[in-house]
Design an enzyme around this catalytic site. Structure first.
Site, short mmCIF file in Angstrom:
data_model
loop_
_atom_site.label_atom_id
_atom_site.label_comp_id
_atom_site.label_asym_id
_atom_site.label_seq_id
_atom_site.Cartn_x
_atom_site.Cartn_y
_atom_site.Cartn_z
N ASP A 335 -40.37 2.59 16.19
CA ASP A 335 -40.02 3.42 15.03
C ASP A 335 -39.63 4.83 15.44
O ASP A 335 -40.04 5.33 16.49
CB ASP A 335 -41.22 3.49 14.07
N GLU A 336 -38.86 5.45 14.60
CA GLU A 336 -38.56 6.89 14.66
C GLU A 336 -38.18 7.36 16.07
O GLU A 336 -38.62 8.42 16.50
CB GLU A 336 -39.76 7.70 14.17
N SER A 337 -37.35 6.56 16.75
CA SER A 337 -36.93 6.96 18.11
C SER A 337 -35.73 7.90 17.99
O SER A 337 -34.64 7.59 18.50
CB SER A 337 -36.60 5.72 18.93
N HIS A 338 -35.95 9.03 17.34
CA HIS A 338 -34.83 9.93 17.03
C HIS A 338 -34.27 10.61 18.28
O HIS A 338 -33.18 11.17 18.23
CB HIS A 338 -35.27 10.99 16.02
#
Ligand code: ACM
Length: 524
Positions: A335-338
């Site tokens: 998740d949320e591997s921005h």
């Protein structure tokens, strides 16, 4: 109170006596099994108008020689002992006894391993199932149809009566989980065991442990020891942190297994990895270790997806974790591997999926992983993005439903809640209860859903009391969504049953939220 906090003052003694009076004084002889407040609500209950009494002549009998069934009998005897004071004997028998509690594997598993049947008559309580897991789930029902004072830790006066009749029961979904984030704040083995005991009462069968994140790495990995010793050394706001040794983790796995709960370990990647990046310089693209992190921002860290050592690292971690984990799943986060470029993220997830498969496990990932080429036997955990859930289903994968606006237990109940966050929503009990995994996302049908999972993130949750306050009483509702088929679920009826669990929460010393939506005053 009594077990959790040692130094009893006069005031707490008085409060405890008042609690016992409140829990024990008003009980009437139960004769209508259909009026009992069982959560999750069973498939069917037929009442026969009499009652069974547990007393010093009651034995627990089990059919045959199964060591596992014997242990389940001993678990039941152990649960009944503190409040009743009875030393109930657990004995093997060849056939049905005339009286007592009888555990038998003569049931079937047509409705799954967890199905069970209770047939209660004046002298004999028969619990049958096709597998030990079903017996264990049935025992939770027995606990819930005994008076609430059965959960007190000190001896009480009886009588210990149960209304007679038949309960047939089995779950709607095979996966009914809860996630505990032990990374943002660390919770030791005794807290996790208490958590397991509390969730098992509501027939939860999966505990997902979020073992790594930016703020802390919580599992010993022998081939990469700094992960735990350095990466686990702190937590949000800079406390001491901690980690589970492999022996401690195995102890948790065993404790859960004895309660027919599967542990799903999560190593979040490629983002949410600062604790690892701080522990090993080579995992960073620039070759420099980061500082440990004690804030609560997300999306700033990434493993270096283009380095071979990253995959050696993941292979080692997954190998060690898989060897310690008997359950079929390893959760890889995702998740949320921005801070990971999309062109790097997709091959990374594809490779990690292969690594996990090479160690004999299936992956679960947050729904973001549907951007990659996920295998049909992988699972996407829906938390925020319905397009991601649809994309996973389009690839043949099943969904675990954890919509953040319904099932995130760190979300505050309302504006007055002292801990927790509200970035997804304020979630009162009715909202947490009123949704259906089979219809929640247009395009995702019941056959695409493996089950449900509530999630407790712990950025703001620092101790067991906070955990209990956020989890109870929303978790029983989510447990019911997973167990009880939707035509049997109704908020107005449920809240009356939940009200009657108030005294059970008190007896179990659970610090729960007394939502105004629930008629707690009507408790018996
Ligand atoms: C998540 O809440 N970042 C899965």
């Amino acid at each position: 109170m009594i077990n959790k906090k040692q130094n009893l003052t006069a005031i707490t003694i008085i409060a405890y006596v008042m609690l016992i009076l409140q829990i024990s004084c008003t009980a009437k002889t139960p004769t209508d099994l259909s009026k009992e407040s069982i959560i999750p609500k069973p498939v069917s209950i037929t009442a026969t108008g009499d009652n069974f009494t547990l007393n010093d002549g009651t034995g627990i009998f089990y059919q045959g020689e199964s060591e596992e069934v014997k242990q389940i009998g001993q678990y039941l005897a152990g649960r009944l002992k503190p409040a009743t004071g009875l030393n109930i004997e657990v004995k093997s028998v060849a056939s049905e006894p005339k009286a007592g509690i009888y555990l038998t594997l003569s049931g079937d598993t047509k409705q799954g391993d967890e199905s069970y049947e209770l047939v209660i008559s004046k002298n004999l309580l028969i619990l049958s199932a096709g597998s030990p897991a079903g017996l264990f789930r049935g025992i939770q029902t027995i606990r819930q149809i005994l008076p609430a004072k059965i959960e007190l830790s000190a001896k009480q006066e009886g009588p210990w009566e149960i209304a007679t009749g038949t309960i047939k029961d089995y779950p709607d979904y095979s996966y009914r989980g809860v996630m505990l984030d032990v990374s943002r704040h660390f919770f030791g083995v005794s807290d996790v065991k208490r958590f397991i005991d509390l969730i098992s009462y509501y027939k939860i069968n999966v505990l997902h442990l979020h073992l790594s994140d930016d703020q802390g790495w919580r599992i010993e990995i022998k081939s990469w020891p700094n992960l735990a010793t350095h990466g686990g050394s702190t937590q949000v706001d800079g406390g001491n942190g901690g980690y589970y040794t492999q022996d401690q983790y195995s102890d948790i796995v065993k404790y859960a297994m004895e309660r027919y709960i599967t542990i799903v370990p999560e190593i979040d990647m490629p983002g949410h990895t600062n604790a690892a990046l701080a522990s090993y310089a080579e995992l960073n693209c620039n070759g420099k270790a980061t500082e440990l992190y004690t804030g609560i921002e997300v999306g700033f860290s990434t493993l270096c997806t283009t380095k071979d050592v990253t995959y050696k690292f993941i292979d080692d971690v997954v190998r060690e974790l898989a060897a310690l984990t008997p359950g079929p799943y390893i959760h890889i986060g995702g998740d949320e591997s921005h801070s990971t470029k999309p062109e790097d993220y997709i091959p990374f997830i594809n490779k990690v999926q292969e690594i996990v498969a090479s160690h004999g496990k299936q992956i679960i990932g947050w729904d973001d992983i549907s951007a990659a080429t996920i295998k049909p036997n992988s699972f996407a955990q829906h938390w925020a993005n319905v397009k991601n859930a649809n994309a996973a289903v389009a690839q043949g994968a099943k969904i675990i439903m954890s919509p953040s606006i319904k099932a995130y237990l760190d979300m505050q109940y309302d504006k007055s809640t002292k801990v927790g966050l509200h970035w997804a929503a304020y979630i009162e009990l009715d909202s947490a209860y009123n949704w259906d995994p089979a219809t929640y996302i247009p395009g995702v049908k019941k056959e695409n859903v493996l089950g449900v999972e509530a999630a407790l993130w712990t950025e703001t949750i620092t101790n067991m009391n906070d955990i209990e306050y956020m989890v109870f009483p929303r978790l029983p509702g989510i447990a019911e969504i997973g167990w009880t088929a939707s035509p049997l679920r109704n908020w107005d009826e449920y809240k009356g049953r939940l009200a009657k669990h108030g005294n059970r929460f008190k007896a179990m010393e659970i610090d729960y939220f007394e939502s105004k939506l629930v008629p707690w005053g009507g408790v018996k």
